[in-house]
Design an enzyme around this catalytic site. Structure first.
Site, PDB file in Angstrom:
ATOM      1  N   ASP A 144       0.760  -1.138  -0.159  1.00  0.00           N
ATOM      2  CA  ASP A 144      -0.086  -0.135  -0.005  1.00  0.00           C
ATOM      3  C   ASP A 144       0.813   1.323  -0.011  1.00  0.00           C
ATOM      4  O   ASP A 144       1.989   1.215  -0.408  1.00  0.00           O
ATOM      5  CB  ASP A 144      -0.890  -0.110   1.224  1.00  0.00           C
ATOM      6  CG  ASP A 144      -2.176   0.641   0.884  1.00  0.00           C
ATOM      7  OD1 ASP A 144      -2.186   1.971   0.877  1.00  0.00           O
ATOM      8  OD2 ASP A 144      -3.228   0.073   1.084  1.00  0.00           O
ATOM      9  N   HIS A 205      -3.739   6.172   3.733  1.00  0.00           N
ATOM     10  CA  HIS A 205      -4.333   4.818   3.281  1.00  0.00           C
ATOM     11  C   HIS A 205      -3.586   3.659   3.697  1.00  0.00           C
ATOM     12  O   HIS A 205      -4.476   2.666   4.151  1.00  0.00           O
ATOM     13  CB  HIS A 205      -4.199   5.129   1.686  1.00  0.00           C
ATOM     14  CG  HIS A 205      -5.175   3.799   0.900  1.00  0.00           C
ATOM     15  ND1 HIS A 205      -4.637   2.860   0.628  1.00  0.00           N
ATOM     16  CD2 HIS A 205      -6.429   4.085   0.371  1.00  0.00           C
ATOM     17  CE1 HIS A 205      -5.715   2.284  -0.062  1.00  0.00           C
ATOM     18  NE2 HIS A 205      -6.666   2.845  -0.199  1.00  0.00           N
ATOM     19  N   SER A 528     -11.248  -0.392  -0.707  1.00  0.00           N
ATOM     20  CA  SER A 528      -9.784  -0.468   0.061  1.00  0.00           C
ATOM     21  C   SER A 528     -10.011  -0.898   1.664  1.00  0.00           C
ATOM     22  O   SER A 528      -9.109  -1.355   2.035  1.00  0.00           O
ATOM     23  CB  SER A 528      -8.988   1.037  -0.146  1.00  0.00           C
ATOM     24  OG  SER A 528      -8.657   1.280  -1.452  1.00  0.00           O
TER      25      SER A 528
END
Ligand SMILES: *[C@@H]1O[C@H](CO)[C@@H](O)[C@H](O)[C@H]1NC(C)=O
Ligand SMILES: *[C@@H]1O[C@H](CO)[C@@H](O)[C@H](O)[C@H]1NC(C)=O
Ligand SMILES: *[C@@H]1O[C@H](CO)[C@@H](O)[C@H](O)[C@H]1NC(C)=O
Ligand SMILES: *[C@@H]1O[C@H](CO)[C@@H](O)[C@H](O)[C@H]1NC(C)=O
Ligand SMILES: *[C@@H]1O[C@H](CO)[C@@H](O)[C@H](O)[C@H]1NC(C)=O
Ligand SMILES: *[C@@H]1O[C@H](CO)[C@@H](O)[C@H](O)[C@H]1NC(C)=O
Ligand SMILES: *[C@@H]1O[C@H](CO)[C@@H](O)[C@H](O)[C@H]1NC(C)=O
Length: 739
Positions: A144, A205, A528
């Site tokens: 990620d 994220h 996600s």
């Protein structure tokens, strides 16, 4: 491309899964582009030296001995290949070489609480059965945007040294420190202005995904008091290894980096890979980075869990399409954030957003963006498009905008708050000032109120959390099937919580576009966010069955999923194409009874059926496998998958047969009976009784579906349930017509 759900998610996910765009060539390198040269599995020869092989190939092709400015990356630990800057003619030469499977451009990809685990029934503390020792030997590989290592969610307090099998490193860059929780870090991203090259998470994220899968339990976590509770991952005792492939900016995850991350993660001996990144455009496996990386992970017994994509609710938008990837859709939980609007006429309207700003209930004048511009026409002004609003007309007021896309414009021009119309009001996000998203109907109520009075006023309140009975429902943004490439493999496979998830964040990233705040926990939405939930469940399951293969784990999670009901959900008309087998159930997964297994050879046979033959197949498999006649004729729908799907001709009467084999993982002596529910189709299961006398015994059966051909763009489905009275092994059967 004016799909509201997509543009919405650009706001809400910051790193929503997005369009693929090809990299612009370097300035001094106009005619060259980064290509991935995929060479399949590593040859088994002991004297094989991948790097010198790559170098000599590249030297031959470019006709120069210096490859310094050309070679970008070697893949050499878990599979074979390299990434290099090439001209078109060099690409063509490489593509024709015997030892090369495929050459494809390094696309740019995009990355697509804490009550969510409670919602699914995996409670805190003693109420959940755990294998703590094995759990702490479990390593989750997170591919990620890096991680914020100082987060309490990743603190090493109370953890012993890394598991013995661990072969990775902590190479996170300057000032980046690992610990006994965060045991590994690597990065494949370049230095950016203001951001030194490191595994540090500059977007939030990666930290969010990592903490959802395996973060420590951290008490009293909230977003400015909203959603206050304990944040925790599915396997809080597990270790985390981070592979950073995305950074700030648009389109900053590279395919060549993602492949390098898989190459390392597999060799580092992670137990499971979670990757919430995807392209918008899918191609055949040999040019699909995720499919290549995940294939080699599968061959080493490592399950890859990936997000389905955020391009829903349109059909055929799912992006992780290989059967050796576990593909996750996103749905809501029973907690929702609402933001009320009080109108001057006493009416209350309930909107959505995660609004931490408190205007103390004060009412401010309302102004419509459409009539607050002198520089734009009404068509642009009504959306509060950038550069449209007049500061004089909006300052100190609440601005109405017909789109949720440009709240920053109103804020920048001095508005106190904004009320916006949103067609995907099933998901909220954080904004940098008070915003409430209203459904079109509610928004029109505000507009007519404005029409009805000379001095319209309203107040936008701080958000509250409410109990949402309508859960789980698949989110509008979640990408749908059918599978655009392999028509007879159902994708997505499963759904899990993805909307409004509170989890760890990075203070190096603003919690929303143009936000000046810095937070350690934030609320995000997207597939996600659902992907690491399933990764957490898979890891949890693996602590009970450490020897189970990726397909056994995937099967257990799919066949024990909560059934979803298409008719009760607004965006679910695509039914199984929205949620696959259903909603993940972390408790039931431990005792699936029977599993559908598919090992590497089964996947090779599947590839044979898709016309991957000869040398190409041998390069991918890394052994001498060649397709038998039977394998070449094997139908993709007969891969031993836990769901059964067939695309059928609209011209002929429907009759389709699936072959399956189940492995007994429940009680040694058990008799399972087949039952088919929820269908107008005729479904025949032969045999419809399976008796087992030992553990891991296998039994085969066929399922024949017949009946009327489904209408164009529609699907018909049924559920096959094998039960011994204790276990209920449920598989969706989906049939749809060619367009
Ligand atoms: C690392 O930390 C030191 C001390 O705080 C600081 O001076 C330096 O700039 C940091 N380096 C990077 C690359 O952030
Ligand atoms: C969260 O809840 C706990 C206990 O219920 C309380 O002590 C804490 O102050 C709360 N935090 C916030 C930010 O509201
Ligand atoms: C508000 O008034 C304008 C002009 O009088 C009209 O065009 C519009 O339809 C009205 N809007 C609503 C929501 O009533
Ligand atoms: C799905 O919901 C509809 C409407 O509430 C209901 O009539 C139907 O029985 C439900 N189906 C299942 C399988 O629960
Ligand atoms: C893979 O599964 C097949 C049955 O589907 C079996 O015949 C074969 O022996 C298995 N291969 C390995 C390497 O376990
Ligand atoms: C494989 O090739 C055969 C013969 O060329 C063709 O009939 C068949 O449709 C192909 N199958 C797929 C899945 O492309
Ligand atoms: C399973 O069945 C066999 C044959 O009926 C019997 O001998 C055996 O004891 C049974 N085992 C268990 C665990 O029930």
């Amino acid at each position: 491309m004016a799909k509201p759900a997509v543009s919405y998610c650009l706001l809400s996910c910051i790193f929503a899964l997005l369009l693929v765009s090809f990299p612009s060539p370097d300035k001094d390198d106009q005619d060259k582009q980064v290509y991935i040269v995929y060479m399949g599995a590593l040859p088994a020869r002991v004297d094989y030296m991948p790097m010198s092989h790559h170098t000599s190939i590249l030297q031959d092709v470019i006709g120069e001995s210096s490859i310094k400015d050309r070679l970008v990356r070697n893949y050499k630990r878990s599979f074979n290949g390299f990434a290099a800057r090439l001209t078109e003619s060099e690409r063509a030469i490489l593509a024709n070489m015997d030892e090369v499977v495929s050459v494809f451009p390094s696309k740019k990809l995009k990355p697509q609480t804490t009550t969510s685990w409670n919602f699914m029934g995996l409670k805190e503390g003693k109420r959940t059965k755990r294998n703590s020792l094995i759990e702490s030997d479990t390593i989750i590989g997170v591919i990620d945007s890096g991680i914020y290592p100082e987060s309490d969610s990743f603190s090493g307090k109370g953890f012993g040294p890394p598991p013995k099998k661990w072969k990775g490193v902590c190479e996170g860059g300057e000032n980046f420190t690992c610990n006994n929780k965060l045991i590994g870090a690597r990065y494949y991203t370049p230095e950016l202005v203001g951001f030194p090259a490191s595994a540090m998470d500059n977007t939030g994220h990666g930290s969010h995904c990592a903490s959802t899968a395996a973060g420590n339990a951290v008490k009293h976590v909230s977003f400015y008091g909203l959603g206050n509770g304990t944040a925790r991952g599915g396997v809080p005792a597990a270790r985390i290894a981070v592979y950073k492939v995305c950074d700030v900016g648009v389109n900053r995850c590279t395919a060549e980096g993602i492949l390098a991350a898989f190459d390392d993660a597999i060799a580092d001996k992670v137990d499971l890979i979670t990757i919430s990144i995807g392209a918008d455009e899918v191609g055949p496996f040999e040019v699909d980075t995720l499919a290549i990386g995940a294939f080699h992970a599968m061959a080493e017994g490592i399950l890859t869990v990936a997000s389905a994509g955020n391009n829903g609710p349109e059909r055929s938008t799912v992006v992780s399409i290989a059967p050796w990837i576990f593909t996750v859709a996103a749905s809501n939980t029973n907690r929702a954030f609402v933001t009320k609007v009080f109108l001057g006429n006493g009416k209350t309207i309930v909107g959505r957003s995660v609004n931490s700003f408190d205007l103390n209930g004060r009412k401010y004048p309302l102004v419509y963006g459409k009539s607050a511009s002198s520089s734009c026409d009404a068509a642009a002004a009504r959306f509060c498009s950038p550069g449209c609003l007049d500061s004089k007309r909006v300052k100190g007021k609440i601005v109405l905008c017909d789109s949720p896309q440009n709240p920053e414009e109103a804020q920048a021009m001095g508005a106190v708050a904004s009320i916006v119309s949103s067609r995907s009001e099933d998901v909220t996000s954080i904004f940098s000032f008070p915003v409430s998203l209203l459904s079109e109907d509610d928004y029109n109520i505000v507009l007519s109120y404005m029409n009805s009075t000379k001095n319209p006023k309203a107040a936008v309140l701080r958000s509250e959390t409410i109990f949402n009975q309508r859960a789980p429902v698949v989110a509008s943004y979640s990408s749908r099937g059918p599978n655009p490439i392999i028509h007879d493999i159902l994708k997505p496979d499963i759904t899990a919580p993805g909307s409004e998830i509170l989890a760890a964040y990075s203070p190096y990233a603003p919690p929303s576009v143009s936000d000046t705040r810095h937070v350690k926990y934030a609320v995000l939405s997207g597939t996600s966010m659902s992907c690491p939930h399933v990764a957490g469940v898979a890891a949890y399951l693996k602590t009970f069955h450490p020897r189970w293969s990726p397909s056994m784990i995937q099967s257990a999670i799919m066949t024990t999923a909560w059934p979803m009901n298409a008719s009760t959900s607004p965006f679910n008309e695509l039914a199984e194409f929205s949620y696959g087998a259903g909603h993940v159930d972390p408790i039931a997964v431990i005792h699936p009874g029977l599993v559908y297994e598919a090992n590497k050879s089964d996947h090779i046979a599947f590839l044979c059926g898709l016309n991957y033959t000869g040398k190409k197949l041998r390069l991918i498999s890394g052994d001498s496998s060649s397709c038998t006649k039977e394998q070449t004729k094997s139908l993709p729908r007969n891969l031993n998958y836990p769901s059964m799907t067939a695309q059928v001709s609209a011209a002929k009467p429907l009759k389709v047969t699936f072959r399956r084999t189940v492995t007994n993982v429940g009680r040694p002596n058990a008799t399972y009976k087949a039952k088919v529910v929820g269908s107008k189709l005729k479904v025949k299961v032969i045999p419809d009784v399976l008796s087992f006398w030992s553990l891991y015994e296998k039994k085969s059966f066929t399922v024949t579906v017949s009946g009327a051909v489904p209408k164009a763009k529609k699907l018909v489905s049924a559920q096959l349930i094998w039960s011994d009275g204790v276990h209920f092994v449920r598989s969706p059967i989906v049939v749809y017509a060619k367009n």
